[in-house]
Design a protein around this motif. Structure first.
Motif, PDB file in Angstrom:
ATOM      1  N   VAL A  85      28.629 -47.093   0.583  1.00  0.00           N
ATOM      2  CA  VAL A  85      29.413 -46.616  -0.380  1.00  0.00           C
ATOM      3  C   VAL A  85      29.056 -46.480  -1.960  1.00  0.00           C
ATOM      4  O   VAL A  85      29.375 -45.460  -2.636  1.00  0.00           O
ATOM      5  CB  VAL A  85      31.010 -47.671  -0.324  1.00  0.00           C
ATOM      6  CG1 VAL A  85      31.624 -47.273  -1.670  1.00  0.00           C
ATOM      7  CG2 VAL A  85      31.683 -47.480   0.861  1.00  0.00           C
ATOM      8  N   LYS A  89      28.582 -43.176  -4.371  1.00  0.00           N
ATOM      9  CA  LYS A  89      29.169 -42.960  -5.701  1.00  0.00           C
ATOM     10  C   LYS A  89      28.156 -42.413  -6.688  1.00  0.00           C
ATOM     11  O   LYS A  89      28.312 -41.928  -7.748  1.00  0.00           O
ATOM     12  CB  LYS A  89      29.774 -44.341  -5.985  1.00  0.00           C
ATOM     13  CG  LYS A  89      31.001 -44.842  -5.373  1.00  0.00           C
ATOM     14  CD  LYS A  89      31.358 -46.279  -5.976  1.00  0.00           C
ATOM     15  CE  LYS A  89      32.665 -46.840  -5.326  1.00  0.00           C
ATOM     16  NZ  LYS A  89      32.967 -48.126  -5.631  1.00  0.00           N
ATOM     17  N   GLN A  93      29.032 -36.907  -2.113  1.00  0.00           N
ATOM     18  CA  GLN A  93      29.615 -37.096  -0.992  1.00  0.00           C
ATOM     19  C   GLN A  93      28.385 -37.523   0.114  1.00  0.00           C
ATOM     20  O   GLN A  93      27.463 -37.002  -0.086  1.00  0.00           O
ATOM     21  CB  GLN A  93      30.343 -35.698  -0.448  1.00  0.00           C
ATOM     22  CG  GLN A  93      30.970 -35.760   0.966  1.00  0.00           C
ATOM     23  CD  GLN A  93      31.402 -34.508   1.570  1.00  0.00           C
ATOM     24  OE1 GLN A  93      31.170 -33.270   0.941  1.00  0.00           O
ATOM     25  NE2 GLN A  93      32.222 -34.511   2.694  1.00  0.00           N
ATOM     26  N   HIS A 115      37.790 -45.015   1.071  1.00  0.00           N
ATOM     27  CA  HIS A 115      36.801 -44.098   0.821  1.00  0.00           C
ATOM     28  C   HIS A 115      36.840 -42.874   1.712  1.00  0.00           C
ATOM     29  O   HIS A 115      36.387 -41.844   1.324  1.00  0.00           O
ATOM     30  CB  HIS A 115      35.426 -44.865   0.939  1.00  0.00           C
ATOM     31  CG  HIS A 115      35.489 -46.227   0.101  1.00  0.00           C
ATOM     32  ND1 HIS A 115      35.538 -46.224  -1.454  1.00  0.00           N
ATOM     33  CD2 HIS A 115      35.115 -47.552   0.264  1.00  0.00           C
ATOM     34  CE1 HIS A 115      35.500 -47.373  -1.968  1.00  0.00           C
ATOM     35  NE2 HIS A 115      35.286 -48.175  -0.669  1.00  0.00           N
ATOM     36  N   SER A 118      39.758 -40.812   0.324  1.00  0.00           N
ATOM     37  CA  SER A 118      39.426 -40.132  -0.857  1.00  0.00           C
ATOM     38  C   SER A 118      38.326 -39.171  -0.629  1.00  0.00           C
ATOM     39  O   SER A 118      37.921 -38.235  -1.630  1.00  0.00           O
ATOM     40  CB  SER A 118      38.923 -41.147  -1.937  1.00  0.00           C
ATOM     41  OG  SER A 118      37.706 -41.774  -1.702  1.00  0.00           O
ATOM     42  N   LEU A 120      35.347 -39.480  -0.410  1.00  0.00           N
ATOM     43  CA  LEU A 120      33.777 -39.972  -0.947  1.00  0.00           C
ATOM     44  C   LEU A 120      32.878 -40.133   0.185  1.00  0.00           C
ATOM     45  O   LEU A 120      31.836 -39.872   0.177  1.00  0.00           O
ATOM     46  CB  LEU A 120      33.980 -41.464  -1.533  1.00  0.00           C
ATOM     47  CG  LEU A 120      32.753 -41.895  -2.295  1.00  0.00           C
ATOM     48  CD1 LEU A 120      32.016 -41.051  -3.095  1.00  0.00           C
ATOM     49  CD2 LEU A 120      32.919 -43.406  -2.666  1.00  0.00           C
TER      50      LEU A 120
END
Length: 425
Positions: A85, A89, A93, A115, A118, A120
Motif C-alpha cells: 500500500v 501511495k 496505482q 484501498h 478507492s 489505489l
C-alpha cells in the motif's frame, strides 16, 4: 534466468501471449476490453491448478505497464500488504496479485478493502476454489469474477512447442526432437495443467543425453517416465478415446459395474477428468433419473470432491459414485417426457395459456378475464383439484409414462395414476 523453472520462464509477457482462455482475453471479451480501455478493475480469477491464473494476472499488468506485486494470502503477513500500500501511495496505482485469495483472513481483508475500494490498489485474486463458496462476500462484491478454464490438449501442445522453439526463455538452444507420441502424452497426461506439462518436458530435456549429432530425442518412453504415467492409446482423430468414453457410459447404463470400473481406470490413466465427470453426471440423470433421484446430487458431490482432492485420491469418490450408478435401478422417463413435450412445441402444437392460469398480479387483469376462476389446490383437503392446465388445443396430451424400476418412481407413479384416474372420473 535458465536456473528458473521452465514454467516460470515461459510465463506470458503480454495479453497476446496468453494461451487459451479465449472467453476472457479473446477479441471483444471482457478482460481484453478492460485492457484496451486501460481500465483494469479488481477481479477474482478462479479455476483448476496449472491453468495460468497468476501468469495471466502478470501479463495483464505488463501489458498495461502497471507496477505489480505478488503476495500469498496464507504465507504473507499484513505487514507485507502494508508495504504494498505504501508503494502504491508513492508510485500511483499498483496491481496486487494475491494467490490463495480464498484464505485471506479478516485482519488482512479489513486492511485491504478501503484501498481496493478507492482503487489505489487493483486486486487480482487467484484461487482454485469456487469464490461463491469460499471467498468473503466483502471481497467478492468488490471484484469481477472470472472463471479460468482447464486448458485443452491443443493449448498444452501449443505451449510445449513454443517452449521448444524459444531460444531466449525456453529450450530452443538445446536442439530437441520431440516425437508426436511424446507430445501427445505430455499433453494428455498433464490433464490441462500447463505447469505439469512444462515440468515433464523440462525433466525430459535435461535428463536425456544428446546423440552424436547433438540432438536430444524425447520419445514416448521418456515422456512416460518423466510424467510418471503410462501412455493411453489415442489415435490421430481421437476415435479410440471416444470409443472408451462411449463404452464407459454404456457400461453404467447396462449395470455392468466391472466394465464401468475398467473403463474408468483407462480414462483416469488418460487424464481425461473433464469427460469422466461429464459422462457420470449425464448418466445419473439420463439413465437413472427418477429411479434413484439422489444419484445425481451424490454424483456431482463425488466429482467436486475428486476435483478438490486431485489424483491419486480423486479415484476414491469416483469409484464410489460409479458403483452406485451401475447398481441403481434405471429410468429415463423424465427426460423422455420432456422430449415428447418439446416435440409437440416444435411442431406448433402449443396454443394459448388458459385464461384462469394467466398472470393476474396487476391492475386491470380482472377486466381482461385474467386469473378468474382459478382454483388454489391448497384450499382442498387432498391438495389437488381438477382443473385444466394445458392449452385447449392439447388439453388431453400425455407426455409422462412412469416406469416402476425404483422405490421413488414407484411412489410417484402411484400419485400420477391416482390423479389420472380422478381426471377420467
Amino acid at each position: 534466468m535458465k536456473q528458473q523453472p521452465l514454467a516460470f520462464r515461459m510465463r506470458p509477457e503480454h495479453i497476446g501471449d496468453i494461451i487459451g482462455q479465449e472467453h476472457l482475453v479473446g477479441e471483444g471479451k471482457m478482460i481484453r476490453r478492460m485492457v484496451e480501455a486501460n481500465r483494469l478493475a479488481s477481479m477474482i480469477l478462479f479455476g483448476p491448478p496449472g491453468t495460468g491464473k497468476t501468469s495471466m494476472a502478470m501479463a495483464l499488468a505488463k501489458t498495461l505497464n502497471v507496477r505489480y506485486k505478488i503476495l500469498n494470502a496464507v504465507t504473507d503477513k499484513k505487514k507485507d500488504m502494508e508495504i504494498v500500500v505504501e508503494e502504491a501511495k508513492m508510485s500511483g496505482q499498483l496491481i496486487l496479485i494475491l494467490d490463495e485469495v480464498h484464505r485471506l483472513d479478516k485482519g488482512k481483508q479489513d486492511f485491504l478493502l478501503p484501498h481496493v475500494e478507492s482503487n489505489l490498489i487493483t486486486l487480482i485474486g487467484c484461487t482454485t476454489s469456487n469464490p461463491y463458496h469460499s471467498i468473503n462476500p466483502a471481497i467478492r462484491s468488490r471484484s469481477h469474477l472470472f472463471e479460468v478454464e482447464r486448458l485443452s490438449i491443443e493449448n498444452i501442445k501449443e505451449a510445449l512447442n513454443r517452449a521448444i522453439e524459444d531460444e531466449d526463455k525456453g529450450l530452443g538452444t538445446m536442439n530437441i526432437q520431440l516425437s508426436s507420441d511424446a507430445l501427445d502424452h505430455f499433453a494428455y497426461s498433464s490433464n490441462g495443467d500447463m505447469r505439469s506439462a512444462f515440468n515433464g518436458l523440462e525433466l525430459a530435456a535435461y535428463s536425456t543425453p544428446a546423440g552424436e549429432d547433438g540432438t536430444i530425442v524425447i520419445d514416448l518412453e521418456v515422456a512416460e517416465q518423466c510424467m510418471q504415467k503410462k501412455s493411453f492409446s489415442h489415435d490421430k482423430d481421437g476415435d479410440a478415446h471416444y470409443d472408451v468414453l462411449s463404452a464407459f457410459q454404456k457400461s453404467i447404463r447396462g449395470s455392468d459395474v466391472n466394465a464401468a470400473l475398467h473403463y474408468l481406470g483407462r480414462l483416469i490413466e488418460a487424464g481425461d477428468v473433464d469427460n469422466i465427470g461429464r459422462r457420470m453426471l449425464v448418466t445419473a440423470y439420463e439413465d437413472i433419473g427418477l429411479a434413484n433421484p439422489q444419484a445425481g446430487p451424490r454424483t456431482l458431490h463425488a466429482i467436486q470432491s475428486a476435483e478438490r482432492l486431485g489424483f491419486p485420491e480423486a479415484r476414491i469418490p469416483l469409484s464410489v459414485a460409479i458403483v452406485e450408478l451401475c447398481l441403481s435401478p434405471k429410468s429415463n422417463t423424465a427426460y423422455k417426457s420432456l422430449d415428447a413435450a418439446l416435440s409437440d412445441i416444435r411442431k406448433g402444437k402449443s396454443g394459448d395459456v388458459p385464461a384462469h392460469l394467466k398472470d393476474a398480479h396487476y391492475k386491470g387483469a380482472e377486466k381482461l378475464g385474467r386469473g378468474i376462476d382459478y382454483q388454489y389446490p391448497h384450499n382442498y383437503e387432498s391438495g389437488w383439484v381438477d382443473q385444466q392446465y394445458l392449452p385447449d388445443s392439447i388439453k388431453d396430451a400425455v407426455y409422462y409414462s412412469p416406469k416402476k424400476t425404483g422405490k421413488f418412481e414407484k411412489g410417484i407413479s402411484q400419485v400420477y395414476e391416482s390423479i389420472q384416474n380422478k381426471k377420467k372420473n
